[in-house]
Design a protein around this motif. Structure first.
Motif, short mmCIF file in Angstrom:
data_model
loop_
_atom_site.label_atom_id
_atom_site.label_comp_id
_atom_site.label_asym_id
_atom_site.label_seq_id
_atom_site.Cartn_x
_atom_site.Cartn_y
_atom_site.Cartn_z
N VAL A 76 23.34 29.98 7.18
CA VAL A 76 23.17 29.48 8.54
C VAL A 76 23.46 27.98 8.54
CG1 VAL A 76 21.65 29.28 10.53
CG2 VAL A 76 21.43 31.24 8.99
N ALA A 77 24.63 27.64 9.05
CA ALA A 77 25.02 26.23 9.14
C ALA A 77 24.70 25.71 10.54
CB ALA A 77 26.51 26.09 8.84
N ARG A 78 25.13 24.49 10.82
CA ARG A 78 24.86 23.88 12.13
C ARG A 78 26.18 23.41 12.74
NH1 ARG A 78 21.23 21.94 8.13
NH2 ARG A 78 19.01 22.03 8.68
N GLU A 79 26.43 23.84 13.95
CA GLU A 79 27.55 23.29 14.72
C GLU A 79 27.01 22.20 15.63
OE1 GLU A 79 30.88 24.41 18.14
OE2 GLU A 79 29.61 26.00 17.31
N ILE A 80 27.61 21.02 15.56
CA ILE A 80 27.17 19.89 16.37
C ILE A 80 27.97 19.86 17.67
CG2 ILE A 80 26.88 17.39 16.48
CD1 ILE A 80 26.78 17.42 13.40
N ILE A 81 27.27 19.85 18.78
CA ILE A 81 27.91 19.80 20.10
C ILE A 81 27.43 18.53 20.80
CG2 ILE A 81 28.22 20.96 22.31
CD1 ILE A 81 27.60 23.61 20.92
N VAL A 82 28.38 17.71 21.23
CA VAL A 82 28.06 16.43 21.87
C VAL A 82 28.43 16.54 23.35
CG1 VAL A 82 28.40 13.94 21.84
CG2 VAL A 82 28.55 15.25 19.70
#
Length: 404
Positions: free
Chosen positions: A387-393
């Motif tokens: 389980v990774a993390r996608e960064i959304i700005v």
């Protein structure tokens, strides 16, 4: 002024951070290098995703020796020389580059000795001095301890390296930790905050999924007041304990602003128990940035089968979209919102993303763009992590209003 950054493990995310804080035109010039220009004060302590920073030096080596000599009029001078790759061919010529580094170090030592200085050379074990070696020798951190960074035909003087002791302290020494709720790395928390760009120093950083308070801790270290909430009452207590430790016992170590230390009790009383999908944050107009790691779903030790993945996506999507809808009704227009959402490793070694951008923009948010990067570049992961993390700005749009 022109600068070089030696980037961390995920260079494209590191580049986005530099673009958000220092120069929107910053660009990659090598596998682990970025250049940027800014008139702002630059500090390695500001960046979570860069390992070293250097400032351009436009003179020759004789002029460089004179500049180093003038920075510390007395005592022994410590120097080191590193050479970083502009392309993969650089590593294929490792022995030649190592010889170049040694020659340049000896040349600089000789020039300094002619100026009457005692010189100690920190030798590179390879083309470049490791960040740990540079840190323990204070290279770039104080006058008379200098690392010269060679990149192609350009020369840079180091402005320092990441302070590994400080990161270890604020990661491992906090009094309240809980592996069951995940361990957000302080460097990632710092990156999330920085991706929101510069905000007014009086504005608060909100973390609506605050867990043990890592994002809020990093915001205080970066000089911002904070407010947080979490669904779990125990997490509220953990965050309060960690922020109390930071502001009471470690404020000097982390150079926290005196005015923030004085507001300690106010911050401790601004940590709430509440569901991010319907909680009303007090004085939301004072929030200048929202930065958080959202709900990441169930922990996993192997890639999920398709049915399991579908269920996890639906569960996470419901919570994250519910939170963003609730938030959009409360924060001011143009407020930056930086979120980390889950991405799951598949059997083919690629990550499966939530794919919620269209639904988010329909709610009244604009997706931030970074030059030369795509949204698929914004996945923060460790090798083999399921389980990774996608960064959304995002930024709250001025064009849309969200209704219940």
């Amino acid at each position: 002024m022109k600068y070089i950054a030696v980037l961390g493990r995920l260079p494209k995310i590191s580049l986005a951070e530099i673009q958000a804080i220092y120069d929107q035109n910053a660009k990659l010039i090598g596998p682990e290098l970025a250049v940027f220009e800014t008139n702002k004060a630059v500090s390695i302590d500001r960046l979570g995703g860069s390992i070293k920073l250097g400032q351009i030096f436009s003179g020759n080596f004789r002029e460089l020796a004179e500049a180093i000599n003038s920075k510390k009029p007395e005592g022994k001078i410590t120097i080191g020389v590193s050479s970083y790759a502009l392309n993969s061919n650089h590593k294929n010529k490792k022995s030649a580059v190592e010889n170049l580094v040694r020659r340049k170090a000896m040349e600089l030592k000789s020039l300094l000795k002619k100026l009457g200085r005692n010189v100690r050379v920190v030798e590179a074990r390879g083309p470049e001095i490791s960040s740990a070696t540079a840190f323990h020798n204070n290279l770039g951190e104080k006058p008379g301890a200098e690392e010269v960074i060679l990149v192609g035909s350009e020369t840079y003087l180091s402005l320092g390296v990441q302070n590994i002791d400080k990161y270890r302290e604020r990661d491992q020494m906090r009094p309240a930790r809980d592996a069951k709720v995940g361990m957000l790395p302080p460097k990632l928390a710092q990156i999330l905050i920085n991706l929101g760009g510069e905000i007014d120093e009086s504005k608060k950083v909100l973390d609506p999924f605050c867990g043990t308070g890592v994002v809020l801790q990093e915001a205080l270290i970066l000089g911002q007041p904070v407010v947080g909430s979490d669904l779990n009452p125990r997490m509220m207590e953990y965050t309060q304990k960690n922020l109390d430790w930071l502001l009471e016992k470690k404020a000097h170590f982390f150079k926290i602003k005196p005015e923030l230390i004085e507001q300690k009790n106010q911050f401790l009383n601004s940590i709430y128990t509440g569901d991010a999908t319907d909680f009303v944050w007090p004085k939301a107009s004072e929030i200048g940035l929202v930065a958080c790691e959202c709900f990441l779903g169930s922990p996993m030790s192997k890639p999920p089968v398709e049915i399991k993945l579908k269920d996890e996506k639906q569960k996470c999507k419901r919570i994250i979209l519910g939170f963003l809808k609730n938030l959009a009704k409360q924060i001011e227009d143009d407020t930056p919102v930086v979120i980390a959402v889950p991405a799951w490793l598949r059997e083919d070694s690629h990550y499966s993303r939530l794919s919620i951008i269209d639904e988010i923009t329909d709610m009244g948010y604009n997706l931030a763009k970074f030059q030369g990067l795509s949204q698929s570049d914004m996945i923060y992961y460790r090798e083999g992590q399921i389980v990774a993390r996608e960064i959304i700005v995002l930024r709250k749009s001025k064009a849309k209003n969200v209704t219940c």
